[in-house]
Design a protein around this motif. Structure first.
Motif, PDB file in Angstrom:
ATOM      1  N   PHE A   1      24.240  46.421  19.544  1.00 36.85           N
ATOM      2  CA  PHE A   1      24.536  45.278  18.314  1.00 36.85           C
ATOM      3  C   PHE A   1      26.003  45.747  18.285  1.00 36.85           C
ATOM      4  O   PHE A   1      26.723  44.866  17.039  1.00 36.85           O
ATOM      5  CB  PHE A   1      23.658  45.063  17.214  1.00 36.85           C
TER       6      PHE A   1
ATOM      7  N   GLY B   1      15.934  41.951  17.835  1.00 36.06           N
ATOM      8  CA  GLY B   1      16.028  43.687  17.671  1.00 36.06           C
ATOM      9  C   GLY B   1      14.620  44.620  17.218  1.00 36.06           C
ATOM     10  O   GLY B   1      14.768  45.103  17.236  1.00 36.06           O
TER      11      GLY B   1
ATOM     12  N   ASP C   1      27.900  42.541  17.017  1.00 28.95           N
ATOM     13  CA  ASP C   1      28.079  42.028  15.535  1.00 28.95           C
ATOM     14  C   ASP C   1      26.503  40.949  15.180  1.00 28.95           C
ATOM     15  O   ASP C   1      27.201  40.530  14.714  1.00 28.95           O
ATOM     16  CB  ASP C   1      29.101  41.343  15.051  1.00 28.95           C
ATOM     17  N   TYR C   2      25.961  41.037  16.135  1.00 28.32           N
ATOM     18  CA  TYR C   2      24.239  40.352  15.745  1.00 28.32           C
ATOM     19  C   TYR C   2      25.029  38.847  16.565  1.00 28.32           C
ATOM     20  O   TYR C   2      24.764  37.975  15.823  1.00 28.32           O
ATOM     21  CB  TYR C   2      23.606  40.430  14.565  1.00 28.32           C
TER      22      TYR C   2
ATOM     23  N   VAL D   1      15.907  52.550  15.312  1.00 29.29           N
ATOM     24  CA  VAL D   1      16.778  51.852  14.844  1.00 29.29           C
ATOM     25  C   VAL D   1      18.165  52.056  14.939  1.00 29.29           C
ATOM     26  O   VAL D   1      19.148  50.755  15.684  1.00 29.29           O
ATOM     27  CB  VAL D   1      16.461  51.202  13.811  1.00 29.29           C
TER      28      VAL D   1
ATOM     29  N   MET E   1      20.488  44.079   8.429  1.00 28.95           N
ATOM     30  CA  MET E   1      20.793  42.280   8.602  1.00 28.95           C
ATOM     31  C   MET E   1      20.038  42.236   7.372  1.00 28.95           C
ATOM     32  O   MET E   1      20.645  40.778   6.828  1.00 28.95           O
ATOM     33  CB  MET E   1      19.433  42.068   9.955  1.00 28.95           C
TER      34      MET E   1
ATOM     35  N   ASP F   1      27.344  47.704  16.357  1.00 28.96           N
ATOM     36  CA  ASP F   1      26.669  47.834  14.189  1.00 28.96           C
ATOM     37  C   ASP F   1      26.514  49.643  14.544  1.00 28.96           C
ATOM     38  O   ASP F   1      25.536  50.181  14.602  1.00 28.96           O
ATOM     39  CB  ASP F   1      25.682  47.215  14.244  1.00 28.96           C
TER      40      ASP F   1
ATOM     41  N   THR G   1      13.060  47.628  18.607  1.00 24.12           N
ATOM     42  CA  THR G   1      12.049  48.826  17.634  1.00 24.12           C
ATOM     43  C   THR G   1      10.987  49.170  17.523  1.00 24.12           C
ATOM     44  O   THR G   1      10.826  50.035  18.187  1.00 24.12           O
ATOM     45  CB  THR G   1      12.863  48.149  16.686  1.00 24.12           C
TER      46      THR G   1
ATOM     47  N   GLN H   1      21.237  49.692  17.579  1.00 29.03           N
ATOM     48  CA  GLN H   1      21.790  49.083  16.506  1.00 29.03           C
ATOM     49  C   GLN H   1      23.389  49.368  16.662  1.00 29.03           C
ATOM     50  O   GLN H   1      24.257  48.218  17.340  1.00 29.03           O
ATOM     51  CB  GLN H   1      22.096  48.860  15.276  1.00 29.03           C
ATOM     52  N   CYS H   2      23.662  50.906  17.550  1.00 26.96           N
ATOM     53  CA  CYS H   2      24.901  50.975  18.046  1.00 26.96           C
ATOM     54  C   CYS H   2      24.964  50.522  19.436  1.00 26.96           C
ATOM     55  O   CYS H   2      26.086  50.038  19.671  1.00 26.96           O
ATOM     56  CB  CYS H   2      24.764  52.441  17.916  1.00 26.96           C
TER      57      CYS H   2
ATOM     58  N   SER I   1      19.033  37.514  17.350  1.00 26.44           N
ATOM     59  CA  SER I   1      19.607  39.010  17.128  1.00 26.44           C
ATOM     60  C   SER I   1      18.544  40.008  15.829  1.00 26.44           C
ATOM     61  O   SER I   1      18.165  41.450  16.234  1.00 26.44           O
ATOM     62  CB  SER I   1      20.674  39.758  16.275  1.00 26.44           C
TER      63      SER I   1
ATOM     64  N   SER J   1      18.185  36.092   7.453  1.00 25.04           N
ATOM     65  CA  SER J   1      19.397  37.722   7.956  1.00 25.04           C
ATOM     66  C   SER J   1      20.176  35.965   7.985  1.00 25.04           C
ATOM     67  O   SER J   1      21.291  36.457   7.901  1.00 25.04           O
ATOM     68  CB  SER J   1      19.028  37.857   9.005  1.00 25.04           C
TER      69      SER J   1
END
Length: 265
Positions: free
Chosen positions: A45, A235, A215-216, A37, A1, A47, A239, A41-42, A231, A170
């Motif tokens: 989010f 996030g 995509d947050y 992480v 981010m 990502d 984590t 993210q995957c 996010s 961010s």
């Protein structure tokens, strides 16, 4: 981010963090944290795809934690820690680690600039920790006595900074495509690759069902502000929780193994 524009390219870079984590946690724990992480993210989010997860772990985690850290960062600091040496070690190890990862997807030039920025930021964080609590740095020989600052204070500062960056800074992240998207766009004309198999479609459906902030952002958040802030904070918290859970499990296994070894001895 944490995405920053790379002038003159139309691209952006983001922080990987492999060398930073390995410097604080050791290469094994650092790699597991990077992996955590990427998984978060995957799945949460959307990502990075599930099929790319293994490659991302190698390119962003393995090269930094198991090559850049032991063979470059530690070698430069072998004769002792100083702020100047920490900065040099950070920049050189980050740049080379990112170049190794970028070689796997054939996009060296754009990642040279990204590595320089990440190297400086990594050095700044590690110098702060060196000045506050140097024994937290992996490999520190204890040659310099510093003011007695508690680990909790250092950890609290890092948590607050993470929350401010994830929840606030961010919002000002670069809107330009990152290095990988930029490279894909140069070849295909689009920042995304089309799914071309049933496996891709199936895994894409899994990701769509698990990502609560794709995509947050919230789908109803047209300005993409509230979702980005949530996010970053959520996030970071997930984590931290996952990394702590892995660490707790690893310590239990290690203690159990040591106990069994003593019994047999």
């Amino acid at each position: 981010m944490i995405k920053f524009t790379i002038p003159g390219t139309g691209s952006s870079g983001h922080i990987g963090g492999g060398i930073l984590l390995a410097s604080l946690l050791g290469p094994e724990a650092g790699f597991l944290t990077i992996a955590s992480v990427l998984v978060i993210q995957c799945l949460f989010f959307a990502d990075g795809g599930l099929l790319a997860l293994g490659c991302n772990m190698i390119n962003m985690g393995f090269f930094a934690c198991f090559i850049g850290f032991p063979f470059i960062y530690k070698k430069i600091l072998k004769s002792g820690f100083t702020p100047t040496k920490i900065m040099i070690a950070s920049i050189v190890s980050v740049v080379i680690s990112l170049q190794l990862g970028a070689f796997g997807v054939l996009m060296q030039p754009i990642h040279l600039a990204i590595g320089l920025v990440e190297g400086v930021l990594t050095g700044c964080v590690l110098i702060f920790i060196y000045n506050a609590k140097p024994e937290l740095l992996v490999g520190y020989d204890g040659s310099t006595v510093k003011e007695n600052v508690s680990v909790k204070k250092v950890a609290l500062v890092l948590v607050i900074v993470a929350a401010l960056i994830g929840g606030g800074l961010s919002l000002f992240a670069s809107a330009n495509p990152d290095g990988l998207e930029w490279s894909i766009q140069k070849v295909t004309g689009s920042t995304e690759l089309d799914r071309s198999s049933g496996v891709s479609d199936a895994l894409g459906s899994v990701q769509e069902s698990t990502a609560f902030l794709p995509d947050y952002a919230f789908k109803s958040d047209s300005e993409n502000t509230v979702g980005t802030t949530v996010s970053g904070i959520v996030g970071s918290a997930i984590t931290l929780g996952l990394a702590a859970l892995i660490g707790f499990g690893a310590s239990k296994v290690k203690n159990s193994s040591n106990h069994n070894s003593k019994k047999h001895a």
